[in-house]
Scaffold this active site. Structure first.
Site, PDB file in Angstrom:
ATOM      1  N   LEU A  25       1.185  -1.560  -0.113  1.00 51.28           N
ATOM      2  CA  LEU A  25      -0.384   0.242   0.436  1.00 51.28           C
ATOM      3  C   LEU A  25       0.983   1.353  -0.202  1.00 51.28           C
ATOM      4  O   LEU A  25       0.607   2.905  -0.081  1.00 51.28           O
ATOM      5  CB  LEU A  25      -0.740   0.038   0.936  1.00 51.28           C
ATOM      6  CG  LEU A  25      -1.815  -0.974   0.740  1.00 51.28           C
ATOM      7  CD1 LEU A  25      -2.667  -1.021   2.559  1.00 51.28           C
ATOM      8  CD2 LEU A  25      -2.651  -1.499   0.437  1.00 51.28           C
ATOM      9  N   GLY A  28       7.657   4.121   3.139  1.00 58.64           N
ATOM     10  CA  GLY A  28       8.584   5.540   2.878  1.00 58.64           C
ATOM     11  C   GLY A  28      10.274   5.010   3.356  1.00 58.64           C
ATOM     12  O   GLY A  28      10.847   3.791   3.501  1.00 58.64           O
ATOM     13  N   MET A  30      10.940   4.594   6.795  1.00 52.55           N
ATOM     14  CA  MET A  30      11.272   4.003   7.870  1.00 52.55           C
ATOM     15  C   MET A  30      10.730   2.502   8.084  1.00 52.55           C
ATOM     16  O   MET A  30      11.590   1.019   7.919  1.00 52.55           O
ATOM     17  CB  MET A  30      10.356   3.985   9.151  1.00 52.55           C
ATOM     18  CG  MET A  30      11.416   4.909   9.671  1.00 52.55           C
ATOM     19  SD  MET A  30      10.560   5.639  11.027  1.00 52.55           S
ATOM     20  CE  MET A  30      10.409   4.378  11.887  1.00 52.55           C
ATOM     21  N   ALA A  31       9.639   2.153   6.850  1.00 52.24           N
ATOM     22  CA  ALA A  31       8.935   1.220   6.760  1.00 52.24           C
ATOM     23  C   ALA A  31       8.304   0.913   5.413  1.00 52.24           C
ATOM     24  O   ALA A  31       7.864   1.814   4.594  1.00 52.24           O
ATOM     25  CB  ALA A  31       7.925   0.851   8.092  1.00 52.24           C
ATOM     26  N   GLU A  32       7.604  -0.747   4.887  1.00 54.87           N
ATOM     27  CA  GLU A  32       6.315  -0.705   3.813  1.00 54.87           C
ATOM     28  C   GLU A  32       5.237  -0.740   4.899  1.00 54.87           C
ATOM     29  O   GLU A  32       4.895  -1.297   5.148  1.00 54.87           O
ATOM     30  CB  GLU A  32       7.170  -1.552   3.063  1.00 54.87           C
ATOM     31  CG  GLU A  32       8.409  -1.937   2.332  1.00 54.87           C
ATOM     32  CD  GLU A  32       8.527  -2.609   1.358  1.00 54.87           C
ATOM     33  OE1 GLU A  32       8.410  -2.661   0.376  1.00 54.87           O
ATOM     34  OE2 GLU A  32       9.314  -3.700   2.610  1.00 54.87           O
ATOM     35  N   LYS A  51       2.231  -2.595   8.752  1.00 56.68           N
ATOM     36  CA  LYS A  51       3.729  -1.894   8.650  1.00 56.68           C
ATOM     37  C   LYS A  51       4.671  -2.659   8.643  1.00 56.68           C
ATOM     38  O   LYS A  51       4.719  -3.146  10.481  1.00 56.68           O
ATOM     39  CB  LYS A  51       3.057  -0.295   9.762  1.00 56.68           C
ATOM     40  CG  LYS A  51       4.847   0.199   8.875  1.00 56.68           C
ATOM     41  CD  LYS A  51       4.588   1.244   9.991  1.00 56.68           C
ATOM     42  CE  LYS A  51       5.019   2.866   9.504  1.00 56.68           C
ATOM     43  NZ  LYS A  51       4.979   3.964  10.194  1.00 56.68           N
ATOM     44  N   ASP A 152       4.448  15.193  11.773  1.00 57.35           N
ATOM     45  CA  ASP A 152       4.372  14.843  10.549  1.00 57.35           C
ATOM     46  C   ASP A 152       2.842  14.898  10.138  1.00 57.35           C
ATOM     47  O   ASP A 152       2.554  13.950   9.046  1.00 57.35           O
ATOM     48  CB  ASP A 152       5.218  13.581  10.630  1.00 57.35           C
ATOM     49  CG  ASP A 152       5.552  12.927   8.501  1.00 57.35           C
ATOM     50  OD1 ASP A 152       5.756  13.694   8.420  1.00 57.35           O
ATOM     51  OD2 ASP A 152       5.404  11.472   8.275  1.00 57.35           O
TER      52      ASP A 152
END
Length: 311
Positions: A25, A28, A30-32, A51, A152
């Site tokens: 989806l 970024g 830091m993560a998918e 995540k 953010d």
């Protein structure tokens, strides 16, 4: 954490702990995030937004976000379902929000050459501010104030449920004054174009920093453009524009909303709305005075119209 806009990236289905990954989806630094399916203890299937931490991200950074989500429970914040680890990668399972994110919705409206309705723009920001007001006042389980700042707030981190709910998510760079959570002071974490002036300078942050970011989002929704975006991609140029915070508002904009934007986007913290509640109060007064107060059902039908959602 969405399946409608933008279009998910298909990936080969693979097992990750008790979850079966279906589509990616988002991704970024830091993560998918994946759409993943599982079965509960009663044998009923359900889906989550999963995540997964990137392998080069320190585990404590991901743990901070998981710990923080475990303390938060509010209808305008994305909810944590489970924290775990599989194949050496930590994960956070979150509620799946099928209405997509605000950035995707803005792109869909742009492609359809439709403006963002002012009443919906105010409603979305009001809902985000309700979540932020709770977030800023959140406490530890022992009752100690956390002193949180999200850091953010941007369209990619505002999500819609299929039922028309608006929720703020992604607490990966949130900071807390009273516990060791988030980036160190002096680090300008967050999406570049949504930083506050004090954030660009690496100063200690207050809730007014998140208020500034909501002001940027509200400006984008009402006027269809970012207030401080420059053609240059140099981060220093962008941050200089944010620090100056020079607004050019058209005469066609509702005068009350123009005044609200000017105060929300004041470069000087002293002149800005200090809390999410103050900005929310101003927007709620506008909604009541003008009779522009969409219901959740109104939002649901509007999302279905724009995104082609069913139900």
């Amino acid at each position: 954490m969405h399946v409608a806009v933008p279009r998910p990236v298909e990936v080969p289905s693979r097992r990750f702990g008790r979850y079966l990954l279906r589509t990616r989806l988002g991704s970024g630094g830091m993560a998918e995030v994946f759409l993943a399916d599982a079965v509960d203890l009663r044998g009923q299937p359900f889906s989550v937004a999963l995540k997964l931490m990137r392998k080069d991200v320190p585990a404590e950074v991901f743990a901070d976000e998981a710990d923080l989500m475990g303390l938060l429970e509010h209808p305008n914040l994305v909810q944590l379902l489970e924290v775990g680890e599989a194949f050496g990668r930590p994960f956070i399972a979150m509620e799946l929000l099928v209405g997509g994110d605000l950035g995707g919705l803005m792109r869909a409206l742009c492609e359809q050459r439709r403006p963002f309705p002012p009443d919906m723009a105010v409603h979305v920001c009001l809902e985000v501010l309700r979540g932020l007001a709770y977030f800023h006042r959140a406490r530890t389980r022992s009752g100690r104030p956390l002193g949180l700042v999200h850091g953010d707030v941007n369209p990619a981190n505002v999500f819609f449920s299929g039922g028309g709910e608006v929720k703020l998510g992604d607490f990966g760079v949130a900071r807390a004054r009273s516990v060791d959570i988030g980036p160190a002071d002096g680090v300008a974490a967050g999406k570049l174009h949504y930083l506050s002036p004090e954030q660009t300078r690496g100063e200690p942050l207050t809730p007014a920093s998140d208020v500034f970011a909501v002001g940027i989002v509200l400006h984008e929704l009402l006027l269809g453009r970012h207030p401080f975006r420059r053609e240059e991609t140099d981060p220093d140029v962008v941050m200089t524009a944010i620090r100056g915070a020079r607004l050019s508002l058209p005469d066609t904009l509702d005068r009350t909303l123009a005044a609200i934007l000017r105060r929300a986007l004041a470069p000087d913290v002293v002149s800005r709305y200090h809390t999410a509640g103050e900005l929310a109060g101003a927007l709620l007064t506008w909604s009541l005075d003008t009779g522009n107060s969409p219901t959740r059902e109104d939002v649901r039908h509007w999302l279905a119209d724009v995104l082609g959602l069913i139900g």
